[in-house]
Design an enzyme around this catalytic site. Structure first.
Site, PDB file in Angstrom:
ATOM      1  N   CYS A 214      40.793  49.262  31.865  1.00  0.00           N
ATOM      2  CA  CYS A 214      40.275  47.864  32.442  1.00  0.00           C
ATOM      3  C   CYS A 214      40.728  47.536  33.791  1.00  0.00           C
ATOM      4  O   CYS A 214      39.605  46.986  34.190  1.00  0.00           O
ATOM      5  CB  CYS A 214      41.034  47.139  31.364  1.00  0.00           C
ATOM      6  SG  CYS A 214      42.935  47.165  31.268  1.00  0.00           S
TER       7      CYS A 214
ATOM      8  N   HIS B 136      41.904  40.581  34.792  1.00  0.00           N
ATOM      9  CA  HIS B 136      42.332  41.342  35.831  1.00  0.00           C
ATOM     10  C   HIS B 136      41.715  40.996  37.090  1.00  0.00           C
ATOM     11  O   HIS B 136      40.424  40.889  37.114  1.00  0.00           O
ATOM     12  CB  HIS B 136      42.138  42.944  35.626  1.00  0.00           C
ATOM     13  CG  HIS B 136      42.990  43.465  34.571  1.00  0.00           C
ATOM     14  ND1 HIS B 136      43.971  42.590  34.003  1.00  0.00           N
ATOM     15  CD2 HIS B 136      42.867  44.634  33.988  1.00  0.00           C
ATOM     16  CE1 HIS B 136      44.496  43.374  32.914  1.00  0.00           C
ATOM     17  NE2 HIS B 136      43.964  44.777  33.031  1.00  0.00           N
TER      18      HIS B 136
END
Lengths: 354, 354
Positions: B130, B260
């Site tokens: 990710c 993120h």
């Protein structure tokens, strides 16, 4: 006679930490300590080293007889009043941004460039901004050994860098969102804050800090840069005495109360290993090495806040960049990042006036 | 006949987002959609595109008739079961770390290297981690235009990267500390968590996340590096097809639920300006440019979470590094960072089986 120390901004966020630091010293070299603040705070009583002192209002006369005046006030107050203090015969040690890049004002981190304090044609010595300061003890030590050439830095900055207002805001935001399962949908934190009477427009920050990070610190300076990022560049160059140091910084506010952290990617002129860097850090009294990643040992802001040293961990050799170290550093932005460094400069000056 | 799609790990954190994504599509190319999970979750009913489906237990037979099997399960489950799915004739699209660096497994981000899906000798295609994925749409677009040479990255990673357990932990920590004025003294957060029955030893993270950031993601891999940092390096090289790309990453966990963020310092072979980069980002359908710093406009995780695109802002030319851009990027780690990219690969494969 023992020198007279004044503290301008005695009732502010950094001023309060400054008094903690003075109270925590085993001995102090001062004869009198004078607390100065805005007229609004004048008359307030604060106990310093067992003695109850009365805060006096900022005025030219307040500096009469003062040898060293520490300023922990906004830029515009320092810009006006540090020269007045100097004209009255005091050395002003200023923690604002007003004079840091002035060629006639030394910018000092005692463990890096203590020798600069003696040349102060304006009677003013500047204290670096908290983000730069948070890594400077570590970088200065490495620079002496390996000669720093390039610096790429990303910061994780605490809200107390924006003063008491910043801390109050983070506390209020967290109270408003805790237990509500937010942060999973765009805008849900923002909406919850509005519903709780905490719209972003009332915040010292341009976005929510709860469940968030905000890539903005300071004011906009053009070409995509915010002031804090340019300070990291310009102040690092001046403190380390490397006018052509290559620097790129990204400054990001995070939901931490106090203690700035930085991810540092530093390239040197000479070969550097983790072992050699560890030795340098261990030899630097103001740096604490917290570096055993195999056992989950590294510095984090919540674990080191309130401490004086610069905490360094995650030291590793960059895999693809020669002569380059990556490391993570944490420093209390109110102590070494502000009050402590200012006070250390004042302590260094004290013998001149004794 | 329309292809049969299986989702392995249908009841997990990423699996749940995957079902949201499937439900949100205007049309889907699938005949049957089969939900597979551990025996514990078998029998559970989940509504997918208006149809109530019953979760079936993971078994070799569960893959019979499946054309494409998406895996959102831990590494060791994928390592065992993706080859079984492939041996039964399905193409496994795997979101774990088990096969990403396998030379016989393509590592695919459709908008960057879609052409790689056709060569899959093991019948397995891997989805990147990710953190890498959160910046890859933006970096891939820049690389096509300016040729990427070097990358220095610092991450601000959400707790959902550690699954539902990570999210629950952050929520519990914030409830335990909110309103208590903590984060101003070393260890006070840790003590408060212990007092609330939330010792760090019980956390999926090695330190408190409330009022904190933690410079550790993944497992320790030696020489000072954690696995997530090496994944960013190795997976970026493989996806972009630049085996000698220079990469240094510092991965830091922050108290954000999902999305993120990365501070990226990227050096190219050719000259690059902010204007040229803006044009590249605007031409990339999966990138949204949020970049007006003068007016406080930039992406933050809490403002973009839940979205499919990669959000880019704070684009600026590095002042001291030639051909170099600094920018800030946010991407939902459960959507593009995991489920969405996996599903996009499956969508790309669908016509082969129609």
């Amino acid at each position: 006679m023992a020198p007279v120390l004044a503290l301008v901004g005695a009732t502010g966020a950094v001023g309060t930490v400054m008094i903690d630091i003075i109270n925590g010293r085993e001995t102090v070299p001062w004869g009198e300590i004078r607390l100065i603040a805005s007229a609004r705070s004048a008359g307030k009583k604060i106990t310093v080293r067992g003695e109850e002192l009365t805060v006096v209002a900022l005025s030219p006369e307040a500096f009469d007889g003062v040898d060293i005046a520490m300023f922990d006030v906004p830029d515009e107050i320092s810009a006006e009043w540090a020269p007045i203090a100097a004209s009255r015969g005091a050395v002003a040690v200023d923690n604002s941004g007003a004079f840091r890049m002035d060629d006639e004002v030394p910018l000092v981190v005692p463990e890096v460039n203590a020798d600069k304090v003696t040349s102060r044609p304006k009677g003013i010595i500047a204290n670096p901004n908290c983000t730069t300061l948070s890594m400077m003890a570590a970088l200065g030590a490495l620079h002496r050994e390996f000669e720093l050439k390039e610096l790429v830095v990303a910061s994780y900055q605490a809200v107390s860098g924006a003063g008491k207002e910043g801390v109050d805001r983070l506390y209020a935001e967290l109270e408003a969102v805790a237990g509500k399962g937010l942060g999973v949908r765009a805008g849900d934190v923002r909406e919850a804050l509005e519903a709780a009477g905490l719209p972003i427009a009332d915040s010292p920050f341009p976005a929510a800090l709860a469940f968030n990070v905000v890539p903005s610190a300071g004011s906009y300076k053009g070409d995509g840069w915010y002031s804090e990022e340019l300070k990291v560049r310009n102040e690092s160059r001046k403190i380390l005495g490397i006018p052509d140091l290559k620097v790129s910084a990204t400054c990001v506010r995070v939901p931490v109360v106090t203690t700035h952290s930085l991810a540092v990617h530093a390239t040197f002129a000479r070969e550097v290993t983790v072992e050699a860097a560890h030795k340098v850090f261990e030899a630097q009294p103001t740096v604490v090495l917290v570096d055993d990643p195999e056992n989950g040992v590294f510095p984090t802001p919540a674990d080191v806040v309130g401490g004086d040293p610069t905490y360094v961990g995650r030291v590793r050799q960059a895999l693809d960049f020669p002569n380059t170290l990556d490391f993570f550093v944490c420093g209390d932005n109110l102590r070494k990042g502000a009050a402590l460094n200012t006070y250390e400069i004042a302590e260094q000056l004290a013998p001149e006036f004794s």
